[in-house]
Every structure is written in C-alpha cells, then in structure tokens.
Scaffold this active site. Structure first.
Site, mmCIF file in Angstrom:
data_model
loop_
_atom_site.group_PDB
_atom_site.id
_atom_site.type_symbol
_atom_site.label_atom_id
_atom_site.label_comp_id
_atom_site.label_asym_id
_atom_site.label_seq_id
_atom_site.Cartn_x
_atom_site.Cartn_y
_atom_site.Cartn_z
ATOM 1 N N PHE A 118 119.023 17.849 38.755
ATOM 2 C CA PHE A 118 118.142 18.933 38.326
ATOM 3 C C PHE A 118 117.385 18.502 37.086
ATOM 4 C CE2 PHE A 118 117.515 23.544 39.108
ATOM 5 C CZ PHE A 118 117.787 23.544 40.463
ATOM 6 N N GLN A 231 109.321 30.941 29.770
ATOM 7 C CA GLN A 231 109.269 29.760 30.639
ATOM 8 C C GLN A 231 108.357 30.016 31.840
ATOM 9 O OE1 GLN A 231 112.778 28.094 33.118
ATOM 10 N NE2 GLN A 231 112.445 26.663 31.443
ATOM 11 N N HIS A 233 107.600 28.461 35.301
ATOM 12 C CA HIS A 233 108.179 27.511 36.254
ATOM 13 C C HIS A 233 107.037 26.707 36.863
ATOM 14 C CE1 HIS A 233 110.452 25.808 39.543
ATOM 15 N NE2 HIS A 233 111.566 26.324 39.038
ATOM 16 N N LEU A 243 108.757 31.780 43.770
ATOM 17 C CA LEU A 243 109.330 30.517 43.322
ATOM 18 C C LEU A 243 109.614 29.551 44.470
ATOM 19 C CD1 LEU A 243 110.333 29.285 40.663
ATOM 20 C CD2 LEU A 243 112.624 29.952 41.350
ATOM 21 N N GLU A 246 113.424 24.423 41.952
ATOM 22 C CA GLU A 246 113.516 23.060 41.429
ATOM 23 C C GLU A 246 114.423 22.196 42.315
ATOM 24 O OE1 GLU A 246 114.885 21.370 37.137
ATOM 25 O OE2 GLU A 246 113.480 23.035 37.199
ATOM 26 N N ARG A 277 111.103 21.823 32.575
ATOM 27 C CA ARG A 277 110.080 22.696 33.143
ATOM 28 C C ARG A 277 108.845 22.855 32.266
ATOM 29 N NH1 ARG A 277 114.184 27.240 35.678
ATOM 30 N NH2 ARG A 277 114.885 25.917 37.391
ATOM 31 N N HIS A 348 108.354 32.820 34.667
ATOM 32 C CA HIS A 348 109.634 32.717 35.362
ATOM 33 C C HIS A 348 110.825 33.267 34.597
ATOM 34 C CE1 HIS A 348 112.688 31.123 37.997
ATOM 35 N NE2 HIS A 348 113.156 30.304 37.078
ATOM 36 N N ARG A 389 114.549 26.461 28.712
ATOM 37 C CA ARG A 389 115.793 26.416 29.478
ATOM 38 C C ARG A 389 115.766 25.307 30.514
ATOM 39 N NH1 ARG A 389 117.388 28.183 34.415
ATOM 40 N NH2 ARG A 389 115.678 29.621 34.905
#
Length: 575
Positions: A118, A231, A233, A243, A246, A277, A348, A389
């Site tokens: 990730f 954030q 995304h 979304l 990821e 991100r 996001h 994050r």
C-alpha cells in the site's frame, strides 16, 4: 427523557468497536448507539483496500517500528508520535481479534491472513478482504452489537450536544421517521460521526458524510484540530468521484498520462504509483494542468488521467479487486480488463477533527479536557495521520482507538451518576428550530445553495491553495452562509421529511467548510495534503504545531498546540 450509561453517536467502525469494548468490559452497562442511517449503511462499509498491521505473514522483516516510521513520515511529521506508537504496536492484536469476531479476511495459500502493498508503506502489511475490507469488518461488529445487547437507535439524527459547565450531559435527537424529538442523558457521550467529504463537490464519501459531529462540537464552543488537512484521494472515478481503491495500485496498476507515460517516475521514482496520496494527487493535478490529461475521446488536454489494469489480466482483477472492476463498469461503462479507467483526485478523508488524547478524551483547548465527552475514528483527531494519512491506517485507527476509547469509557462511568438535566428548554429550542425551517418563506431550494458552497470549497481550497484564492473562498462562502435564511422546504410534513435533515446538514457543511478555509489560510507553509503555491516549503520553526480552530458567529479564532515528538526527528520527506 431517555437514559443510558453511555451514548455513542455514529454506527460506523469506531462507534461499533467502542460499543463492543464497553459491553465486553462491563456487561452490566447500558450502552446505546445512535445513527442517522442503519449502522450497516455507515460509510465505513465503503473502505476497500485494507487494514495495516505488522503480522509479518508476507514480509517477515517488518516491525511495528517500521510501521510507526512510515506513518510519521507519511504525516509529514505532524502526527503525534506517542499516538502513532500505540497504533502500530496494537495493530496485530486488533486484527487477530477481528478475525476471532468473525471477519473473513483474504488468505494466503497456507491459510494465514493475506497482506498486500500500500502507498507509503515500506513492507506488505495491509490485511484485506478482497476490496471490501470495511464492509467485512463492519458487518461483524454490528452483529456483535446484537450479541452484546447494545441498544441501536437507527435513523435518528442528533441535533445538538448538551454541554453544561464544561460537562457533556447528553444529546437532542430527531427521529427521521416521524419527527419525534427526544433528549437522552448519559454518564458519558462519545462522538464517532465520521468525516465531511460532502463539504466538497467531488468526493468519495457517501451523502451522510456532512461533518455533523464536528459542527456540533464547534457550535458548542469547543475547538477543532488541523482542519486544513483534507486528503484528496488520487483515484476518484471520473466524472462521478467514487473511489477506485489504492488496492488497485497495490496489486500493480499503472497511472498513465495522454502520452501513455507512467508519469509517477517524475514525482516519486522509488515508489511510483505507491507514493503517498498527497504526492500522487498533486502529480495527477500537475499532469492535467500541463495539458497531459485525457478527454473521453482519448485526445490530450482533458480533465483526467488513466489508471491502467490491463496488464494484470482478468483472473487477478476479478479475484483481488472485483468491486473496483464492477464500479467502473456499472458507473462509467468501462471494462477494466480491456480498457483503462478514467481517474482524477477526489475529496476523501479528514485528517483533522475533534482533538482528543490517546484515551479518546475531548480537549477543551490548548490545555484541559471536557468532562464526560469522548471521540474516536475519522471525526476525531488523536493525530496519528498528521498532515497526510497513509492508506489502510484509517480502518486501523477506527479499530485501535475505538477499542481504547471504549475501554476508557467503561472505566470512567464506574464512578459516575447520571447527570442532572432539565430537558424542557432543549426540546423547546429544537422544536422551534425545526418549525422555523418549515415556516421559512425563502426563495431558493437547499440543493443549489449546497452545490454553490461545495463548488466554492473545491475551487478555492482544493489540492493546491494560495492566499488570494482562499480569501476569495472565505468571502464567497460567507455570502452563501448568509443566504441560509433564504431556503424554503417543499415538504412541510413530519413523516420521513428528509428535507429537514438536508437543511440541518447544510448548516453543518457551512460551519465545517469555513473552519477548513480559515485554518488553511493561517497555515503559511506546505505540509502533507496542505499544499500552498505561495508557500511551497514546509516551515518547521513556525508551523510544526497543531492548529486549533474555535468557531463563533463573530468569526473563527486560531490557536496552536505542540506536536508530540518522541523517536523520529523531522527530516525532508522524499520517496
């Protein structure tokens, strides 16, 4: 008046995990969860990619220290490192505990929980249930609410927090089904109301993510922390904003511009598509600005880039990320096995929120706490994410800090009596507020005003910001906020009147949006997701600190409090 030992606002992961922990710790406690949707409809179900934990099932050399460092570096050094240490250390145990509660994680061939790569993580440590991880976890937690006898008030909207002399005493709730109003008093109140993506015009968040808990706290005179850090995304499906997890890049998908190039090579050569991100979102925005975005007819200069899965093959796509394939197919008619997906950044996640300590106690300011008030999850800011994050740390935060906060509440209420509370004035005030909305003889509907506010937030406080644009944004949003008194409701009834809820949510969206803008204008640096073109560098001497925003009718006041640094010295953030 309704009475419970503990009342939790929000039926998502943090709220449910806290309720389960309280009930496990002391089964005699009377615990209730109130949610404006059915708990299973909470936005936690939309979390796709996974939950990070150093189980070492795939990378045996991983460690909690490596997870903590990745998180702090990802946060651009604004995270509180004591909170991050708890997050990383407790991660393996909470994941095993979820498994014991019945969560069906994806498996390795030998039966152990599978782990994938990730963004921003240096090892493969993200545990997952295909690409429906939040869904898998929340279903089991809600089943456990039943098992432990937790009372659930579903489809009740919380209108206000009752705060008297610095003590939380209860809530005023509105029953969406029939318009009934109730006051509930409790020995402790916990807020777990999620994020505020609906403040922006394009978001991965559901329609319920309107920042209700944050606005409630702000309007009670309490601060919100680090609201400037929103954030975006990188991979929102164009044009709907939904979304694309990821996990898709974690499984090997490429980002390509109109020239077919994997452009992340220019921005994060070592991590490529798995850069954090904030970096990836800025890269996509810069490519689009430079004319290397793509139009729907495939020509250059358009508003999106391509997320290319074709080299992964049908079998891998359908076994590892079936939901992402399905969303692209259903919403924009793209078969990702055969053609790339159109993506662009989408609002996001909220790194900021209600400031809390590591036991979930809500702060009253730079010093001190509010008696009997707790918070956890995305609505809270214990600051494990700082300025940005990392993916798969949000489900982890909900579970680790939902559990910790639940444990703290279970101890806290042992020595407390139910607070004394006069419900009459609160019921009357709520009734008058709703009646005023129904009687309002305005000339505009809720939706266009909401849309105009969301458009202004996205235009003037998006992926890139500067002083001029944010000042313009504050001016426009203030004018729009003043127009709140000009809306009218088409539905004047009391049964299932969703327009009343929309009107109350719009008020909250406006409060939260202006706090984001003001906090962002005051932070004269670039850090994590807060990227200012007029202050492109991070400024540790002046801004290595958390912002606290206090809301009032007269304006928003900003104060600051220090960041907790323990083992990682701030350094340049490169990938």
């Amino acid at each position: 008046m309704l009475e419970h030992d503990v009342i939790i606002v929000g039926g998502g992961l943090a709220g449910c995990r806290a309720a389960v922990e309280i009930a496990r710790t002391d089964p005699s406690l009377n615990v209730a969860v109130v949610a404006k949707t059915h708990p299973i409809r909470s936005h936690s179900v939309a979390a796709q990619g996974g939950i990070a934990a150093t189980l070492k099932n795939v990378d045996s050399e991983d460690s909690w220290e490596a997870h903590a460092f990745d998180t702090v570096k990802g946060s651009d050094y604004l995270a509180d490192q004591d909170a991050v240490e708890i997050l990383a250390k407790e991660a393996p145990d909470v994941v095993i505990d979820l498994e014991h509660l019945g969560v069906l994680f994806s498996r390795l061939p030998d039966g152990r929980i599978a782990q994938r790569a990730f963004g921003g993580h240096s090892y493969r440590r993200t545990c997952y249930a295909a690409d429906k991880t939040g869904h898998a976890i929340l279903h089991e937690l809600v089943n456990n609410l039943r098992r432990y006898g937790v009372k659930v008030y579903q489809e009740w909207y919380v209108m206000r927090l009752i705060l008297e002399e610095g003590e939380a005493k209860g809530l005023v709730m509105y029953h969406i089904m029939d318009g009934r109003l109730k006051v509930v008093r409790a020995k402790a109140v916990m807020l777990a109301t999620g994020g505020y993506g609906r403040v922006f015009n394009t978001t991965s968040n559901d329609f319920a993510s309107t920042g209700d808990g944050l606005a409630m706290v702000a309007q009670a005179g309490l601060p919100l922390q680090d609201m400037e850090f929103v954030q975006f995304h990188p991979t929102g499906l164009y044009p709907v904003g939904v979304l694309i997890s990821e996990a898709v890049r974690g499984e090997g998908a490429y980002l390509r511009n109109s020239e077919g190039n994997r452009f992340m090579e220019q921005y994060a050569p070592s991590k490529m598509e798995l850069a954090p991100r904030d970096i990836t979102s800025r890269a996509i925005t810069l490519e689009i600005r430079a004319g290397r975005g793509i139009h729907t007819d495939g020509s250059a200069g358009g508003p999106f880039v391509h997320l290319d899965l074709r080299h992964m093959g049908r079998e891998k796509i359908m076994s590892r990320i079936p939901f992402c394939w399905e969303e692209a197919h259903r919403l924009v008619g793209v078969d990702a096995v055969e053609e790339p997906m159109p993506v662009r950044p989408t609002a996001h996640y909220s790194m900021g929120g209600i400031p809390v300590d590591t036991d979930g106690r809500v702060r009253s300011g730079v010093e001190g706490f509010v008696e009997a008030l707790f918070a956890a999850g995305e609505s809270a800011c214990v600051s494990v994410h700082g300025a940005n994050r990392l993916g798969s740390n949000s489900l982890l935060e909900c579970v680790v800090y939902g559990k910790r906060t639940g444990a703290a509440i279970a101890q806290y209420v042992q020595s407390r009596k139910l607070p004394s509370l006069e419900e009459g004035p609160y019921l009357q005030e709520a009734q008058e507020q709703i009646q005023a909305l129904l009687d309002q003889q305005g000339e505009q509907r809720i939706n266009p005003l909401c849309q105009a506010f969301q458009d202004a937030m996205s235009q003037y406080c998006g992926v890139f910001r500067d002083q001029e644009s944010m000042e313009k944004g504050l001016e426009i949003t203030q004018e729009l906020q003043q127009q709140y008194g000009t809306i009218y409701l088409g539905d004047r009834g009391s049964l299932w009147n969703t327009e009343i809820i929309e009107a109350l949510e719009l008020k909250n969206i406006m409060v939260v949006g202006r706090m984001i803008l003001t906090s962002a204008l005051n932070r004269q640096e670039s850090r994590g997701a807060h990227s200012r073109e007029d202050y492109p560098q991070r400024d540790d001497p002046n801004f290595l600190k958390h912002s606290l925003a206090f809301y009032s009718a007269a304006g928003i006041d900003i104060q600051y409090r220090p960041v907790t640094l323990t083992q990682f010295e701030p350094q340049e953030r490169k990938y």
